[in-house]
Design a protein around this motif. Structure first.
Motif, PDB file in Angstrom:
ATOM      1  N   TRP A  24      39.071  42.215  33.881  1.00  0.00           N
ATOM      2  CA  TRP A  24      40.171  42.054  32.927  1.00  0.00           C
ATOM      3  C   TRP A  24      39.579  41.470  31.653  1.00  0.00           C
ATOM      4  O   TRP A  24      39.008  40.363  31.679  1.00  0.00           O
ATOM      5  CB  TRP A  24      41.219  41.127  33.531  1.00  0.00           C
ATOM      6  CG  TRP A  24      42.494  40.959  32.774  1.00  0.00           C
ATOM      7  CD1 TRP A  24      42.842  41.523  31.591  1.00  0.00           C
ATOM      8  CD2 TRP A  24      43.604  40.153  33.167  1.00  0.00           C
ATOM      9  NE1 TRP A  24      44.095  41.131  31.208  1.00  0.00           N
ATOM     10  CE2 TRP A  24      44.596  40.285  32.173  1.00  0.00           C
ATOM     11  CE3 TRP A  24      43.862  39.332  34.279  1.00  0.00           C
ATOM     12  CZ2 TRP A  24      45.814  39.626  32.236  1.00  0.00           C
ATOM     13  CZ3 TRP A  24      45.078  38.676  34.341  1.00  0.00           C
ATOM     14  CH2 TRP A  24      46.048  38.816  33.339  1.00  0.00           C
ATOM     15  N   ASP A  25      39.702  42.166  30.550  1.00  0.00           N
ATOM     16  CA  ASP A  25      39.082  41.693  29.305  1.00  0.00           C
ATOM     17  C   ASP A  25      39.575  40.313  28.899  1.00  0.00           C
ATOM     18  O   ASP A  25      38.826  39.505  28.336  1.00  0.00           O
ATOM     19  CB  ASP A  25      39.280  42.707  28.169  1.00  0.00           C
ATOM     20  CG  ASP A  25      40.750  43.023  27.890  1.00  0.00           C
ATOM     21  OD1 ASP A  25      41.635  42.480  28.592  1.00  0.00           O
ATOM     22  OD2 ASP A  25      41.013  43.830  26.959  1.00  0.00           O
ATOM     23  N   PHE A  26      40.811  40.000  29.213  1.00  0.00           N
ATOM     24  CA  PHE A  26      41.363  38.674  28.930  1.00  0.00           C
ATOM     25  C   PHE A  26      40.549  37.585  29.633  1.00  0.00           C
ATOM     26  O   PHE A  26      40.230  36.539  29.067  1.00  0.00           O
ATOM     27  CB  PHE A  26      42.826  38.640  29.389  1.00  0.00           C
ATOM     28  CG  PHE A  26      43.471  37.283  29.358  1.00  0.00           C
ATOM     29  CD1 PHE A  26      43.851  36.692  28.158  1.00  0.00           C
ATOM     30  CD2 PHE A  26      43.701  36.584  30.540  1.00  0.00           C
ATOM     31  CE1 PHE A  26      44.444  35.445  28.145  1.00  0.00           C
ATOM     32  CE2 PHE A  26      44.292  35.338  30.528  1.00  0.00           C
ATOM     33  CZ  PHE A  26      44.671  34.768  29.322  1.00  0.00           C
ATOM     34  N   HIS A  27      40.178  37.822  30.876  1.00  0.00           N
ATOM     35  CA  HIS A  27      39.386  36.857  31.637  1.00  0.00           C
ATOM     36  C   HIS A  27      37.961  36.767  31.099  1.00  0.00           C
ATOM     37  O   HIS A  27      37.376  35.678  31.047  1.00  0.00           O
ATOM     38  CB  HIS A  27      39.366  37.251  33.124  1.00  0.00           C
ATOM     39  CG  HIS A  27      40.366  36.519  33.952  1.00  0.00           C
ATOM     40  ND1 HIS A  27      40.046  35.475  34.777  1.00  0.00           N
ATOM     41  CD2 HIS A  27      41.707  36.681  34.074  1.00  0.00           C
ATOM     42  CE1 HIS A  27      41.133  35.027  35.386  1.00  0.00           C
ATOM     43  NE2 HIS A  27      42.172  35.744  34.977  1.00  0.00           N
ATOM     44  N   PHE A  76      31.824  39.478  43.335  1.00  0.00           N
ATOM     45  CA  PHE A  76      32.986  39.725  42.483  1.00  0.00           C
ATOM     46  C   PHE A  76      32.599  39.555  41.021  1.00  0.00           C
ATOM     47  O   PHE A  76      31.706  38.784  40.672  1.00  0.00           O
ATOM     48  CB  PHE A  76      34.156  38.813  42.849  1.00  0.00           C
ATOM     49  CG  PHE A  76      34.097  37.421  42.282  1.00  0.00           C
ATOM     50  CD1 PHE A  76      34.655  37.129  41.039  1.00  0.00           C
ATOM     51  CD2 PHE A  76      33.505  36.383  43.000  1.00  0.00           C
ATOM     52  CE1 PHE A  76      34.616  35.844  40.520  1.00  0.00           C
ATOM     53  CE2 PHE A  76      33.463  35.100  42.488  1.00  0.00           C
ATOM     54  CZ  PHE A  76      34.010  34.828  41.241  1.00  0.00           C
ATOM     55  N   GLY A  77      33.287  40.318  40.191  1.00  0.00           N
ATOM     56  CA  GLY A  77      33.059  40.245  38.757  1.00  0.00           C
ATOM     57  C   GLY A  77      34.361  40.413  38.005  1.00  0.00           C
ATOM     58  O   GLY A  77      35.393  40.812  38.566  1.00  0.00           O
ATOM     59  N   VAL A  88      35.908  47.567  45.473  1.00  0.00           N
ATOM     60  CA  VAL A  88      37.144  46.995  46.004  1.00  0.00           C
ATOM     61  C   VAL A  88      38.012  46.535  44.836  1.00  0.00           C
ATOM     62  O   VAL A  88      37.607  45.672  44.055  1.00  0.00           O
ATOM     63  CB  VAL A  88      36.855  45.819  46.949  1.00  0.00           C
ATOM     64  CG1 VAL A  88      38.158  45.243  47.499  1.00  0.00           C
ATOM     65  CG2 VAL A  88      35.943  46.266  48.089  1.00  0.00           C
ATOM     66  N   LEU A  89      39.195  47.103  44.730  1.00  0.00           N
ATOM     67  CA  LEU A  89      40.114  46.766  43.643  1.00  0.00           C
ATOM     68  C   LEU A  89      41.023  45.641  44.102  1.00  0.00           C
ATOM     69  O   LEU A  89      41.708  45.748  45.125  1.00  0.00           O
ATOM     70  CB  LEU A  89      40.926  47.997  43.243  1.00  0.00           C
ATOM     71  CG  LEU A  89      40.123  49.287  43.001  1.00  0.00           C
ATOM     72  CD1 LEU A  89      41.022  50.381  42.442  1.00  0.00           C
ATOM     73  CD2 LEU A  89      38.931  49.038  42.090  1.00  0.00           C
ATOM     74  N   CYS A  90      41.043  44.549  43.347  1.00  0.00           N
ATOM     75  CA  CYS A  90      41.726  43.323  43.775  1.00  0.00           C
ATOM     76  C   CYS A  90      43.004  43.073  42.984  1.00  0.00           C
ATOM     77  O   CYS A  90      42.989  43.074  41.747  1.00  0.00           O
ATOM     78  CB  CYS A  90      40.796  42.121  43.617  1.00  0.00           C
ATOM     79  SG  CYS A  90      39.226  42.276  44.500  1.00  0.00           S
ATOM     80  N   ASP A  91      44.092  42.852  43.710  1.00  0.00           N
ATOM     81  CA  ASP A  91      45.325  42.350  43.099  1.00  0.00           C
ATOM     82  C   ASP A  91      45.304  40.834  43.268  1.00  0.00           C
ATOM     83  O   ASP A  91      45.999  40.268  44.100  1.00  0.00           O
ATOM     84  CB  ASP A  91      46.540  42.972  43.772  1.00  0.00           C
ATOM     85  CG  ASP A  91      47.855  42.558  43.109  1.00  0.00           C
ATOM     86  OD1 ASP A  91      47.817  42.135  41.938  1.00  0.00           O
ATOM     87  OD2 ASP A  91      48.907  42.640  43.769  1.00  0.00           O
ATOM     88  N   THR A  92      44.490  40.185  42.456  1.00  0.00           N
ATOM     89  CA  THR A  92      44.150  38.775  42.652  1.00  0.00           C
ATOM     90  C   THR A  92      45.349  37.856  42.471  1.00  0.00           C
ATOM     91  O   THR A  92      45.486  36.857  43.177  1.00  0.00           O
ATOM     92  CB  THR A  92      43.022  38.370  41.689  1.00  0.00           C
ATOM     93  OG1 THR A  92      41.957  39.319  41.798  1.00  0.00           O
ATOM     94  CG2 THR A  92      42.481  36.992  42.000  1.00  0.00           C
ATOM     95  N   ASN A  93      46.217  38.177  41.528  1.00  0.00           N
ATOM     96  CA  ASN A  93      47.398  37.341  41.314  1.00  0.00           C
ATOM     97  C   ASN A  93      48.569  37.745  42.192  1.00  0.00           C
ATOM     98  O   ASN A  93      49.597  37.071  42.201  1.00  0.00           O
ATOM     99  CB  ASN A  93      47.830  37.386  39.844  1.00  0.00           C
ATOM    100  CG  ASN A  93      46.900  36.591  38.947  1.00  0.00           C
ATOM    101  OD1 ASN A  93      46.030  35.866  39.431  1.00  0.00           O
ATOM    102  ND2 ASN A  93      47.078  36.709  37.648  1.00  0.00           N
ATOM    103  N   ALA A 134      36.320  43.879  42.454  1.00  0.00           N
ATOM    104  CA  ALA A 134      36.754  43.908  41.053  1.00  0.00           C
ATOM    105  C   ALA A 134      37.958  42.982  40.888  1.00  0.00           C
ATOM    106  O   ALA A 134      39.106  43.364  41.125  1.00  0.00           O
ATOM    107  CB  ALA A 134      37.111  45.330  40.642  1.00  0.00           C
ATOM    108  N   GLU A 135      37.682  41.744  40.503  1.00  0.00           N
ATOM    109  CA  GLU A 135      38.718  40.714  40.418  1.00  0.00           C
ATOM    110  C   GLU A 135      39.755  41.078  39.351  1.00  0.00           C
ATOM    111  O   GLU A 135      39.417  41.572  38.278  1.00  0.00           O
ATOM    112  CB  GLU A 135      38.066  39.362  40.083  1.00  0.00           C
ATOM    113  CG  GLU A 135      39.034  38.198  40.169  1.00  0.00           C
ATOM    114  CD  GLU A 135      38.405  36.894  39.681  1.00  0.00           C
ATOM    115  OE1 GLU A 135      38.658  35.858  40.291  1.00  0.00           O
ATOM    116  OE2 GLU A 135      37.666  36.943  38.678  1.00  0.00           O
TER     117      GLU A 135
END
Length: 531
Positions: A107-110, A103-104, A174-179, A144-145
């Motif tokens: 999100w630019d904020f992260h 995972f990487g 893999v596109l992640c909806d982490t929240n 993709a976190e």
């Protein structure tokens, strides 16, 4: 319809759920079960995070898998460190799994605030980490976190991270909806946009914070994702992950996609309960498809309809997922409920309509008093036998006395003294326990085991007390629910009384009587006292 890869992360993401823990041996057992079911990937854990996960990877190497490929999870290299120098990357390599899931940050904020590096360095970290592992012969999946949140904030940068992963050799993105906060329409729109930009297989990984993880996953697949990540029973951090026990049958039976082999669907309910058992978690009865209530019918109108055609109130045949239909009897029941139970239990009662109505009214009155037969089908079946089937009780209570002695600085002493009639004999015995109910249970078993050896296999699995009228304080009526088992089956029984000992006695008596009924011993005590 396209085939969809099923990627299980119960052993890694699932264990991040509160109260969930597996030993290394538990994880091997679950992995083998998933492989037998035909899952495509089993993520074993993060070998760089703890010794237990590395122990799993060592043990699974000696197992021959027929379907699943084992994946080791990890993160991209740290800022300012090469992939070959990074300890986490090296631990993924050392795990010896054929697949690496990395995972990487997308999100630019992260990247700026959590990772504390530059946007360009993050792109290099993604590309170089994946390229290094691929050069060592591993298939690399990129998670993709926070992708959907990142895409909303900065679409160009989020897409750039995926392109970096593709350049590094990712087999699947893999596109992640982490929240777990996105909606199905948003998920689908982003999947379609990425699909048009990058010609690689896309996956979806959703969390359930908005209770939409399953819906979001289905929306992603319909938009073009061909790889689905989730956990058995939806276990996972916070509110959990996308539940594969719901996703798989929806994709297979409703959407027409090829997932696990069709014949394996019938093992889904057993898989759900197997993982619950190893997690030491009580199975959720209301879980769709695999829960015990998923195909349970209570209202009289509903039951009357399913007696004519089960499609009236069931969206699939429960047998397709290894579950079964249940008809409950309560104050909401009609005669149809009773008739269904007669058929289900193979009771040839030959009863009149008037007798049926009398029994139904008795059940409703018992429910009014506080009895609840939904979780106590053992007590309910005994009620039917006692009413119509010339049932003989296996024993009769003559006298019961319970002694509780409390002394300062000493454990509380409990003893039950019991006198029973079994057949033509009277048995008088006593037993101690760590409380009055335990002493009662011990005394009852001690008195009966010589007549009914099957009791030795029975055990009390769960004991619950519910106060029904809290406003009455210590004088309130209580309901006692007991779950018992004999290693082959389990059953529930119920007792209700203002006295907790009497309520416990009712439930215990039914527990033993029902166990004997199912073992065929209810009317046949061993008169000689031997098996």
């Amino acid at each position: 319809m396209a085939a969809v890869e099923i990627y299980d992360t119960t052993l890694r993401d699932g264990t991040q759920g509160e109260g969930i823990s597996f030993s290394a041996e538990d994880k091997v057992k679950i992995a083998l079960k998933l492989d037998k079911m035909g899952f495509h990937f089993v993520e074993g854990g993060w070998p760089g995070s703890n010794p237990k996960d590395m122990a799993f990877f060592r043990r699974i190497k000696s197992c021959r898998l027929g379907h699943a490929r084992v994946a080791a999870f990890g993160c991209t290299r740290r800022p300012g460190v090469t992939a070959v120098e990074d300890a986490n990357i090296q631990s993924v390599l050392a795990a010896g799994a054929p697949v690496a899931t990395i995972f990487g940050k997308t999100w630019d904020f992260h990247v700026l605030h959590a990772l504390g590096t530059t946007l360009d360095e993050n792109l290099a970290m993604i590309k170089e980490s994946l390229a290094f592992l691929k050069s060592r012969g591993l298939t690399v999946i990129y998670d993709a976190e926070h992708f959907f949140d990142g895409f909303k904030a900065n679409p160009a940068y989020a897409l750039a991270t995926l392109k970096a992963a593709a350049a590094g050799g990712a087999a699947t993105l893999v596109l992640c909806d982490t929240n777990g906060g996105n909606l199905p329409a948003d998920i689908a729109a982003v999947i379609r946009r990425v699909r048009d930009e990058i010609p690689l297989p896309l996956g979806i990984h959703c969390h359930n914070d908005g209770e939409l993880a399953v819906a979001n996953t289905l929306a992603a697949v319909e938009a073009g994702a061909t790889h689905v990540q989730g956990t058995v029973n939806g276990y996972g951090e916070r509110c959990g992950n996308a539940n594969l026990c719901s996703i798989i049958p929806n994709l297979t039976l409703k959407c027409g996609h090829e997932t696990i082999p069709r014949q394996s669907l019938a093992g889904l309910t057993e898989l759900s309960r197997y993982v619950s058992e190893l997690a030491n978690m009580h199975p959720s009865s209301h879980q769709p498809f695999v829960g015990t209530s998923a195909f349970a019918h209570k209202g009289g109108v509903h039951v009357s309809a399913i007696l004519k055609d089960t499609r009236t109130y069931e969206h699939i045949d429960p047998a397709l997922v290894g579950n079964r239909r249940r008809v409950l009897v309560s104050e909401l029941s009609g005669l149809s409920n009773l008739m269904y139970k007669y058929q289900e239990l193979n009771l040839n009662l030959g009863t009149s309509s008037e007798e049926n109505r009398r029994l139904l009214e008795e059940i409703k009155e018992l429910e009014h008093q506080g009895f609840q037969f939904e979780g106590a089908e053992g007590s309910f079946e005994l009620l039917l036998h006692r009413a119509y089937n010339h049932y003989r009780e296996p024993f009769k209570l003559e006298n019961l006395r319970i002694i509780i002695e409390m002394r300062e600085n000493s454990p509380v002493y409990s003893e039950a003294i019991i006198k029973l009639t079994v057949g033509d004999r009277v048995v008088h015995t006593a037993a101690e326990g760590n409380g009055p109910v335990n002493a009662l249970d011990n005394a009852l078993r001690k008195a009966l085991e010589e007549f009914y050896p099957a009791i030795a296999r029975m055990q009390l699995n769960d004991y619950k007390v519910r106060v029904l009228d809290e406003k009455d304080g210590t004088g309130a009526v209580v309901r006692v629910l007991i779950e018992s088992g004999d290693g082959e089956r389990s059953w529930g029984t119920v007792g209700v009384s203002p006295n907790i000992i009497e309520a416990s006695w009712q439930a215990l008596v039914d527990s033993i009587a029902y166990g004997l009924l199912k073992s065929g011993k209810e009317t046949k005590p061993c008169q000689s006292g031997t098996a």
